[in-house]
Scaffold this motif. Structure first.
Motif, PDB file in Angstrom:
ATOM      1  N   MET A 129     -26.231  57.732  54.157  1.00 26.05           N
ATOM      2  CA  MET A 129     -25.333  57.146  55.164  1.00 26.05           C
ATOM      3  C   MET A 129     -24.927  55.734  54.730  1.00 26.05           C
ATOM      4  SD  MET A 129     -26.115  56.373  59.178  1.00 26.05           S
ATOM      5  CE  MET A 129     -26.376  58.059  59.665  1.00 26.05           C
ATOM      6  N   SER A 130     -23.641  55.443  54.758  1.00 24.07           N
ATOM      7  CA  SER A 130     -23.160  54.120  54.348  1.00 24.07           C
ATOM      8  C   SER A 130     -23.467  53.097  55.434  1.00 24.07           C
ATOM      9  CB  SER A 130     -21.652  54.154  54.103  1.00 24.07           C
ATOM     10  OG  SER A 130     -20.972  54.290  55.328  1.00 24.07           O
ATOM     11  N   ASP A 131     -23.367  51.797  55.075  1.00 21.83           N
ATOM     12  CA  ASP A 131     -23.578  50.732  56.058  1.00 21.83           C
ATOM     13  C   ASP A 131     -22.581  50.848  57.199  1.00 21.83           C
ATOM     14  OD1 ASP A 131     -25.645  49.757  54.587  1.00 21.83           O
ATOM     15  OD2 ASP A 131     -24.515  48.105  53.671  1.00 21.83           O
ATOM     16  N   ASP A 132     -21.331  51.191  56.851  1.00 16.38           N
ATOM     17  CA  ASP A 132     -20.291  51.327  57.877  1.00 16.38           C
ATOM     18  C   ASP A 132     -20.656  52.408  58.883  1.00 16.38           C
ATOM     19  OD1 ASP A 132     -18.849  49.374  56.714  1.00 16.38           O
ATOM     20  OD2 ASP A 132     -17.355  50.688  55.767  1.00 16.38           O
ATOM     21  N   GLU A 133     -21.108  53.553  58.368  1.00  9.96           N
ATOM     22  CA  GLU A 133     -21.474  54.666  59.252  1.00  9.96           C
ATOM     23  C   GLU A 133     -22.665  54.295  60.127  1.00  9.96           C
ATOM     24  OE1 GLU A 133     -20.203  58.653  56.779  1.00  9.96           O
ATOM     25  OE2 GLU A 133     -22.010  57.589  56.188  1.00  9.96           O
ATOM     26  N   ARG A 134     -23.636  53.591  59.515  1.00 10.41           N
ATOM     27  CA  ARG A 134     -24.826  53.210  60.270  1.00 10.41           C
ATOM     28  C   ARG A 134     -24.438  52.250  61.397  1.00 10.41           C
ATOM     29  NH1 ARG A 134     -27.508  51.578  56.268  1.00 10.41           N
ATOM     30  NH2 ARG A 134     -28.507  53.551  55.757  1.00 10.41           N
ATOM     31  N   GLU A 135     -23.560  51.303  61.067  1.00  8.32           N
ATOM     32  CA  GLU A 135     -23.134  50.323  62.079  1.00  8.32           C
ATOM     33  C   GLU A 135     -22.376  51.018  63.203  1.00  8.32           C
ATOM     34  OE1 GLU A 135     -20.326  46.462  61.871  1.00  8.32           O
ATOM     35  OE2 GLU A 135     -22.140  46.407  60.662  1.00  8.32           O
ATOM     36  N   GLU A 136     -21.509  51.960  62.833  1.00  2.00           N
ATOM     37  CA  GLU A 136     -20.735  52.673  63.836  1.00  2.00           C
ATOM     38  C   GLU A 136     -21.647  53.464  64.757  1.00  2.00           C
ATOM     39  OE1 GLU A 136     -17.440  56.068  63.572  1.00  2.00           O
ATOM     40  OE2 GLU A 136     -16.885  54.238  62.520  1.00  2.00           O
ATOM     41  N   LYS A 137     -22.689  54.078  64.173  1.00  2.00           N
ATOM     42  CA  LYS A 137     -23.644  54.854  64.960  1.00  2.00           C
ATOM     43  C   LYS A 137     -24.343  53.958  65.972  1.00  2.00           C
ATOM     44  CE  LYS A 137     -25.342  59.217  63.410  1.00  2.00           C
ATOM     45  NZ  LYS A 137     -24.133  59.836  63.842  1.00  2.00           N
ATOM     46  N   GLU A 138     -24.709  52.759  65.539  1.00  2.00           N
ATOM     47  CA  GLU A 138     -25.458  51.853  66.402  1.00  2.00           C
ATOM     48  C   GLU A 138     -24.600  51.290  67.524  1.00  2.00           C
ATOM     49  OE1 GLU A 138     -28.325  50.346  62.747  1.00  2.00           O
ATOM     50  OE2 GLU A 138     -26.788  49.014  63.564  1.00  2.00           O
ATOM     51  N   LEU A 139     -23.292  51.252  67.339  1.00  2.00           N
ATOM     52  CA  LEU A 139     -22.440  50.540  68.285  1.00  2.00           C
ATOM     53  C   LEU A 139     -21.610  51.469  69.172  1.00  2.00           C
ATOM     54  CD1 LEU A 139     -21.291  47.581  66.030  1.00  2.00           C
ATOM     55  CD2 LEU A 139     -23.110  47.632  67.729  1.00  2.00           C
ATOM     56  N   ASP A 140     -22.189  52.619  69.537  1.00  2.00           N
ATOM     57  CA  ASP A 140     -21.490  53.449  70.514  1.00  2.00           C
ATOM     58  C   ASP A 140     -22.246  53.409  71.839  1.00  2.00           C
ATOM     59  OD1 ASP A 140     -23.623  55.176  70.332  1.00  2.00           O
ATOM     60  OD2 ASP A 140     -22.557  56.731  69.202  1.00  2.00           O
ATOM     61  N   LEU A 141     -21.899  54.317  72.756  1.00  2.00           N
ATOM     62  CA  LEU A 141     -22.452  54.266  74.103  1.00  2.00           C
ATOM     63  C   LEU A 141     -23.917  54.655  74.178  1.00  2.00           C
ATOM     64  CD1 LEU A 141     -19.444  55.788  76.094  1.00  2.00           C
ATOM     65  CD2 LEU A 141     -20.011  53.387  75.772  1.00  2.00           C
ATOM     66  N   SER A 142     -24.507  55.092  73.054  1.00  2.00           N
ATOM     67  CA  SER A 142     -25.946  55.375  73.063  1.00  2.00           C
ATOM     68  C   SER A 142     -26.751  54.080  73.176  1.00  2.00           C
ATOM     69  CB  SER A 142     -26.349  56.142  71.800  1.00  2.00           C
ATOM     70  OG  SER A 142     -26.000  55.406  70.646  1.00  2.00           O
ATOM     71  N   SER A 143     -26.087  52.938  72.962  1.00  2.00           N
ATOM     72  CA  SER A 143     -26.738  51.633  73.122  1.00  2.00           C
ATOM     73  C   SER A 143     -26.453  51.083  74.526  1.00  2.00           C
ATOM     74  CB  SER A 143     -26.203  50.654  72.071  1.00  2.00           C
ATOM     75  OG  SER A 143     -26.431  49.317  72.477  1.00  2.00           O
ATOM     76  N   PRO A 144     -27.482  50.836  75.343  1.00  2.00           N
ATOM     77  CA  PRO A 144     -27.259  50.280  76.686  1.00  2.00           C
ATOM     78  C   PRO A 144     -26.498  48.953  76.662  1.00  2.00           C
ATOM     79  CG  PRO A 144     -29.530  51.039  76.456  1.00  2.00           C
ATOM     80  CD  PRO A 144     -28.904  51.114  75.093  1.00  2.00           C
ATOM     81  N   GLU A 145     -26.741  48.160  75.619  1.00  2.00           N
ATOM     82  CA  GLU A 145     -26.047  46.865  75.525  1.00  2.00           C
ATOM     83  C   GLU A 145     -24.538  47.060  75.368  1.00  2.00           C
ATOM     84  OE1 GLU A 145     -26.123  42.733  72.882  1.00  2.00           O
ATOM     85  OE2 GLU A 145     -27.261  44.478  72.203  1.00  2.00           O
ATOM     86  N   VAL A 146     -24.139  48.079  74.611  1.00  2.00           N
ATOM     87  CA  VAL A 146     -22.718  48.379  74.428  1.00  2.00           C
ATOM     88  C   VAL A 146     -22.098  48.816  75.760  1.00  2.00           C
ATOM     89  CG1 VAL A 146     -21.094  50.001  73.355  1.00  2.00           C
ATOM     90  CG2 VAL A 146     -22.857  48.888  71.971  1.00  2.00           C
ATOM     91  N   VAL A 147     -22.797  49.663  76.492  1.00  2.00           N
ATOM     92  CA  VAL A 147     -22.308  50.117  77.806  1.00  2.00           C
ATOM     93  C   VAL A 147     -22.121  48.914  78.727  1.00  2.00           C
ATOM     94  CG1 VAL A 147     -22.820  51.514  79.846  1.00  2.00           C
ATOM     95  CG2 VAL A 147     -23.371  52.397  77.566  1.00  2.00           C
TER      96      VAL A 147
END
Length: 395
Positions: free
Chosen positions: A1-19
């Motif tokens: 997994m690339s850094d870009d993909e990892r970052e994108e995964k971390e920054l979706d609605l699965s993160s309460p902070e993002v919500v």
């Protein structure tokens, strides 16, 4: 997994902070919309209204995350626009413009806020009058809002974008209105207001988009514009265009000094989000923006018009595709409407009867939206020919 993909995964609605950041931006833009509606009165100057909307978003967003170590970008994600009657969108005039609102005007307000690049946008249509809205104005507002309610129920994991396109056109036709061509509903991502997954408002040979399926933890700006006219808007005057977005993938060595100065200012102040030329020095901006646009360094958001005498209504909302269902986070309640048409089509009624929430482990039975609904969610799904609109903020 690339850094870009990892970052994108971390920054979706699965993160309460993002919500939380999406909902904070939504709360600000809902309150900004309320303020702008209260300022829309006969003889009010549109420039002043837009300035107040933008100032409110800047102030409220600026008050958030002030005491954190890492600087968090926040502010306007889309400048305040106030487009009247047959004007379709993007009217956000400069200080030299003296356009005033008049009694009976059908006003479309469009705006956006972001916190750390997580964007919430909203558009709402309001008529400057006392008492219920009637006739064709009521028809077109009802068409746009009912189409929005149907879209809310179809923009869900497992559904396809073309299903939404077909449905909203069918709803508009029920009110003898047309969905306006060229409007796209985009997926939203951090610092991306126009993501690659899109819903086309009207499919045509000239305008095609890739088939796409909605997925859990995605965010969409659902954008619906309906017209009593042909739904084929035209650009009448390029000088009315005041909203632009930096095209980050384009480069060109500008010839004019004014252009270089303006482009440098834009790159520093507005590197990613759409901005208004009101934020730039007006005389220099008029000179410099033309060369920037001609060489594709800036993407313009043109002011489009239907024919004089047509009415255009605009509804836009931000929806979070959460594991427990769709969460519409931007909206505003409607005026009383007395349209000349009513929805009798059983397919439209069936769409409106779908719930927007689901059991967490509902699997493929999501569409029913009945058994797993809480009382307030069940109420949401009672809509027939009258679309239900949430209160100003739903957090």
């Amino acid at each position: 997994m690339s850094d870009d993909e990892r970052e994108e995964k971390e920054l979706d609605l699965s993160s309460p902070e993002v919500v939380t950041k999406y909902k904070s931006a939504a709360d600000i833009v809902n309150r900004a919309l309320q303020l702008v509606i209260s300022e829309c009165k006969p003889k009010a100057r549109i420039f002043d209204i837009c300035e107040k909307g933008d100032a409110f978003i800047r102030e409220q967003a600026g008050n958030m995350y002030k005491n954190v170590k890492k600087k968090i970008e926040r502010g306007i994600a889309f400048p305040t626009c106030v487009s009247v009657n047959n004007t379709v969108c993007h009217f956000s005039p400069l200080g030299s413009d003296e356009t005033l609102l008049e009694d009976g005007d059908l006003v479309k307000i469009d705006m956006g806020c972001h916190i750390d690049g997580f964007i919430a946008v909203v558009a709402h249509t309001h008529v400057l009058q006392e008492g219920p809205v009637t006739g064709r104005k009521a028809d077109v507002i009802m068409a746009a809002n009912t189409a929005a309610e149907v879209a809310l129920r179809l923009v869900r994991p497992g559904k396809k974008n073309k299903e939404v396109t077909e449905a909203i056109q069918k709803v508009a036709a029920a009110y003898d209105c047309k969905i306006v061509e060229g409007v796209l509903s985009h997926q939203l991502k951090q610092f991306v207001i126009d993501g690659n997954k899109v819903v086309l408002s009207v499919s045509s040979p000239e305008m095609r988009v890739d088939d796409a399926e909605f997925e859990e933890n995605e965010v969409y700006a659902v954008d619906i514009v309906a017209s009593t006219g042909e739904g084929k808007p035209r650009l009448l005057d390029e000088k009315q265009t005041t909203i632009y977005k930096r095209a980050v993938d384009k480069n060109y060595h500008l010839k004019m000094k004014a252009s270089r100065f303006i482009f440098s200012e834009i790159s520093q102040k507005f590197p990613i989000m759409p901005f208004t030329a009101r934020s730039l020095e007006e005389k220099r901006a008029r000179l410099g923006l033309v060369e920037c646009v001609n060489h594709d360094l800036l993407q313009p958001y043109p002011v489009l018009h239907e024919k004089v005498g047509d009415y255009v209504a605009h509804v836009k909302f931000t929806v979070l595709l959460m594991p427990n269902g769709s969460d519409r986070v931007t909206s505003h309640s409607l005026q009383e409407l007395q349209p000349t048409k009513a929805v009798d089509d059983p397919e439209i009624k069936a769409w409106l009867a779908l719930g927007t929430k689901t059991k967490k482990k509902g699997g493929g039975r999501k569409k029913k939206g009945k058994k797993g609904d809480k009382p307030d969610e069940a109420a949401e799904s009672e809509s027939t020919d009258v679309p239900l609109n949430g209160a100003a903020a739903e957090d």
